[in-house]
Design an enzyme around this catalytic site. Structure first.
Site, PDB file in Angstrom:
ATOM      1  N   LYS A  83       0.712  -1.212  -0.010  1.00  0.00           N
ATOM      2  CA  LYS A  83      -0.083   0.028  -0.001  1.00  0.00           C
ATOM      3  C   LYS A  83       1.006   1.305  -0.052  1.00  0.00           C
ATOM      4  CE  LYS A  83      -4.599   0.640  -0.068  1.00  0.00           C
ATOM      5  NZ  LYS A  83      -5.267  -0.207  -0.888  1.00  0.00           N
ATOM      6  N   GLY A 180     -19.119   7.274  -3.344  1.00  0.00           N
ATOM      7  CA  GLY A 180     -18.061   7.442  -4.551  1.00  0.00           C
ATOM      8  C   GLY A 180     -18.501   6.359  -5.532  1.00  0.00           C
TER       9      GLY A 180
END
Length: 353
Positions: A83, A180
């Site tokens: 990440k 979203g």
């Protein structure tokens, strides 16, 4: 820094953590690699967030990269997890210059990491990064957010079958937290199946779009988790299930796209004690990773959609183990994931990094 890393409660034998500072833009970024196997790059998205401080970002990147490894192995893949987090205020940065700098950082890692769109990024931001690095995923083939939304729906249907004996969503009330790209598409899919949807979103433009095009009920984000619904679907930021919220959840099922929904492991146990079927988030939201893996493996769309369908099989395994051992589904998923990770660790040496 080593003491902070190795003693950090979220450290899980991560193989590498890289930090970067770009003086020209002020960008501060961290990339964590939880595992890397078979000479393949570790895979995980890049998120932009105005973190309170570097410690918060550090905690996030360790948790998220670990989650990516579990997500990968439970999706039947052999990519280790990574990440990247960008510590910056999206309202004040020079966006193009900042993402060029982030592209330089990714390029400096020499292909050890493949990254792409995550919270706070758009496809356009990734294209800017692509001017400086080719180590990006999810730019060809199926859009990761689309595949993620279908993966969430697949998970909700599997959970409904387990809890109710049927995956018919007609008349079922679903609370979606976050509108979203993933949350909005999920609402469309739920409405197509006859569900009644109530949603929450912090961005005013997304709220207006949902009201005008979907005609759904909108509530304050502070109370979306406490709605009288059958299914609660967190699709925004993580750690929404915590000491304060857990007693207010009225849903039978929790299944959403957000990462790290459980603030602490004991919250998964508490959900089970309360009779709530929690669907482990790193299984639910693996669709984006599947889209990226399809891109990296040069597979066709059918391969990706077959993998999405397999989410239901994985969840059946998790639910069965949880029932047989009378343990939380979060614990059951961790046990299955840890066993698979241990197998890779033992048989397939980690890539030197």
């Amino acid at each position: 820094m080593n003491t902070v890393l190795f003693d950090h409660p979220e450290f899980d034998n991560h193989v590498n953590v890289y930090m970067h500072f770009d003086e020209a833009t002020g960008l501060k970024a961290i990339t964590a690699v939880h595992r890397a196997w078979n000479g393949k790059p570790a895979v995980g998205g890049c998120r932009l967030r105005n973190y309170a401080d570097a410690q918060e970002a550090f905690t996030d990147v360790l948790r998220l990269s670990r989650g990516m490894t579990y997500k990968s192995v439970l999706a039947g893949l052999d990519y280790g997890g990574s990440k990247s987090v960008m510590i910056a205020n999206p309202e004040t940065i020079d966006r193009r210059a900042t993402f060029l700098a982030m592209g330089d950082f990714v390029e400096s890692l020499g292909g050890k990491v493949k990254t792409g769109v995550d919270v706070g990024l758009s496809a356009d931001d990734v294209e800017v990064m692509a001017e400086r690095t080719a180590h990006l995923g999810g730019r060809a083939g199926l859009a990761p957010d689309l595949v993620t939304a279908y993966g969430v729906l697949t998970s909700i249907l599997a959970a409904a079958r387990h809890r109710y004996g049927s995956d018919d969503l007609s008349g079922r009330r679903v609370a979606v937290q976050g509108l979203g790209k993933v949350g909005f598409k999920l609402v469309e899919l739920l409405l197509e199946r006859g569900a009644q949807v109530v949603a929450a979103e912090v961005q005013a433009d997304a709220v207006e779009r949902a009201r005008s095009s979907l005609g759904i009920e909108i509530v304050d984000p502070a109370v979306i988790h406490a709605q009288p619904v059958d299914i609660y679907s967190p699709c925004a930021l993580g750690m929404v299930i915590n000491d304060d919220s857990i007693g207010q959840i009225q849903a039978d099922i929790v299944a959403g796209a957000a990462n790290n929904q459980l603030t602490k492991p004991h919250h998964g146990v508490e959900l089970a004690r309360r009779g709530v079927l929690y669907v482990p988030d790193y299984i639910v939201n693996c669709g984006g990773l599947l889209a990226v893996a399809g891109d990296l493996e040069k597979s066709d769309d059918a391969w990706v959609w077959n993998k999405v369908n397999e989410i239901a099989v994985t969840l059946d395994e998790v639910f069965t183990l949880a029932d047989e051992r009378a343990i939380a589904t979060s614990h059951a998923a961790d046990l299955i994931g840890a066993e698979r990770i241990a197998g890779f660790d033992a048989c397939q040496p980690r890539a030197a990094a």
